[in-house]
Motif scaffolding. Sequence first.
Motif, PDB file in Angstrom:
ATOM      1  N   ALA A   2       0.824  -1.203   0.000  1.00 52.28           N
ATOM      2  CA  ALA A   2       0.000   0.000   0.000  1.00 52.28           C
ATOM      3  C   ALA A   2       0.862   1.259   0.000  1.00 52.28           C
ATOM      4  CB  ALA A   2      -0.915   0.004   1.221  1.00 52.28           C
ATOM      5  N   SER A   3       0.370   2.277  -0.660  1.00 53.64           N
ATOM      6  CA  SER A   3       1.068   3.565  -0.690  1.00 53.64           C
ATOM      7  C   SER A   3       0.862   4.293   0.629  1.00 53.64           C
ATOM      8  CB  SER A   3       0.520   4.437  -1.813  1.00 53.64           C
ATOM      9  OG  SER A   3       0.703   3.827  -3.046  1.00 53.64           O
ATOM     10  N   PRO A   4       1.861   5.049   1.087  1.00 54.72           N
ATOM     11  CA  PRO A   4       1.657   5.894   2.264  1.00 54.72           C
ATOM     12  C   PRO A   4       0.558   6.912   1.973  1.00 54.72           C
ATOM     13  CG  PRO A   4       4.000   5.728   1.728  1.00 54.72           C
ATOM     14  CD  PRO A   4       3.234   5.102   0.595  1.00 54.72           C
ATOM     15  N   ILE A  11       5.467   0.959  -3.251  1.00 55.91           N
ATOM     16  CA  ILE A  11       6.758   0.282  -3.295  1.00 55.91           C
ATOM     17  C   ILE A  11       6.514  -1.196  -3.566  1.00 55.91           C
ATOM     18  CG2 ILE A  11       8.834  -0.292  -1.975  1.00 55.91           C
ATOM     19  CD1 ILE A  11       8.531   2.709  -2.592  1.00 55.91           C
ATOM     20  N   ASP A  12       7.204  -1.735  -4.572  1.00 54.43           N
ATOM     21  CA  ASP A  12       7.112  -3.158  -4.918  1.00 54.43           C
ATOM     22  C   ASP A  12       8.475  -3.807  -4.749  1.00 54.43           C
ATOM     23  OD1 ASP A  12       4.493  -2.819  -5.744  1.00 54.43           O
ATOM     24  OD2 ASP A  12       4.951  -2.869  -7.884  1.00 54.43           O
ATOM     25  N   GLN A  63      17.910  -7.181  -2.170  1.00 52.30           N
ATOM     26  CA  GLN A  63      16.494  -7.006  -2.456  1.00 52.30           C
ATOM     27  C   GLN A  63      16.359  -5.876  -3.468  1.00 52.30           C
ATOM     28  OE1 GLN A  63      13.453  -8.652  -1.267  1.00 52.30           O
ATOM     29  NE2 GLN A  63      12.998  -7.582  -3.163  1.00 52.30           N
ATOM     30  N   LEU A  64      15.719  -6.152  -4.589  1.00 54.89           N
ATOM     31  CA  LEU A  64      15.428  -5.129  -5.586  1.00 54.89           C
ATOM     32  C   LEU A  64      14.066  -4.532  -5.278  1.00 54.89           C
ATOM     33  CD1 LEU A  64      16.572  -6.985  -8.834  1.00 54.89           C
ATOM     34  CD2 LEU A  64      17.883  -5.377  -7.423  1.00 54.89           C
ATOM     35  N   VAL A  65      13.961  -3.209  -5.422  1.00 51.49           N
ATOM     36  CA  VAL A  65      12.733  -2.509  -5.087  1.00 51.49           C
ATOM     37  C   VAL A  65      12.414  -1.510  -6.195  1.00 51.49           C
ATOM     38  CG1 VAL A  65      11.627  -1.007  -3.383  1.00 51.49           C
ATOM     39  CG2 VAL A  65      13.264  -2.736  -2.630  1.00 51.49           C
ATOM     40  N   GLY A  75      10.921   4.631 -10.073  1.00 46.98           N
ATOM     41  CA  GLY A  75      12.175   4.650  -9.340  1.00 46.98           C
ATOM     42  C   GLY A  75      12.628   3.238  -9.025  1.00 46.98           C
ATOM     43  N   ARG A  76      13.898   3.098  -8.667  1.00 49.88           N
ATOM     44  CA  ARG A  76      14.426   1.775  -8.359  1.00 49.88           C
ATOM     45  C   ARG A  76      15.581   1.894  -7.381  1.00 49.88           C
ATOM     46  NH1 ARG A  76      18.173  -0.087 -13.520  1.00 49.88           N
ATOM     47  NH2 ARG A  76      19.829   1.422 -13.144  1.00 49.88           N
ATOM     48  N   ILE A  77      15.848   0.794  -6.698  1.00 52.13           N
ATOM     49  CA  ILE A  77      17.003   0.719  -5.811  1.00 52.13           C
ATOM     50  C   ILE A  77      17.293  -0.751  -5.520  1.00 52.13           C
ATOM     51  CG2 ILE A  77      15.720   0.839  -3.634  1.00 52.13           C
ATOM     52  CD1 ILE A  77      17.990   2.761  -2.675  1.00 52.13           C
TER      53      ILE A  77
END
Length: 100
Positions: A2-4, A11-12, A63-65, A75-77
């Motif tokens: 869920a989104s804030p 965030i996935d 962990q990919l996000v 976005g990614r990290i």
Amino acid sequence: MASPPGSGVGIDRIGSSRRDLERFFDVADAIYASDPAWVPPLRSDVAKVLSSENPLFRHAEMQLVLARRAGRDVGRIAAILDRSHNEVHEEKAVFFGFFE
């Protein structure tokens, strides 16, 4: 996930399947699409870095996000926990990469 409230950002956590990696790579391509200086890395090279075959992952985990807004990946990290580093340096550090 869920989104804030009020953020519109979700965030996935993703895995390392071919489809997940394509999404991960596509984020940078979309962000830098209008930048004439952007030269994307070879996807096959980056896939090797993120692969379980990378010797780093004998003692680390990743962990990919992806960040999503309005149904699009924006976005990614990559979050990396290197247990050996933390043991040797007596730290509780996490490293981040591919931050877009």
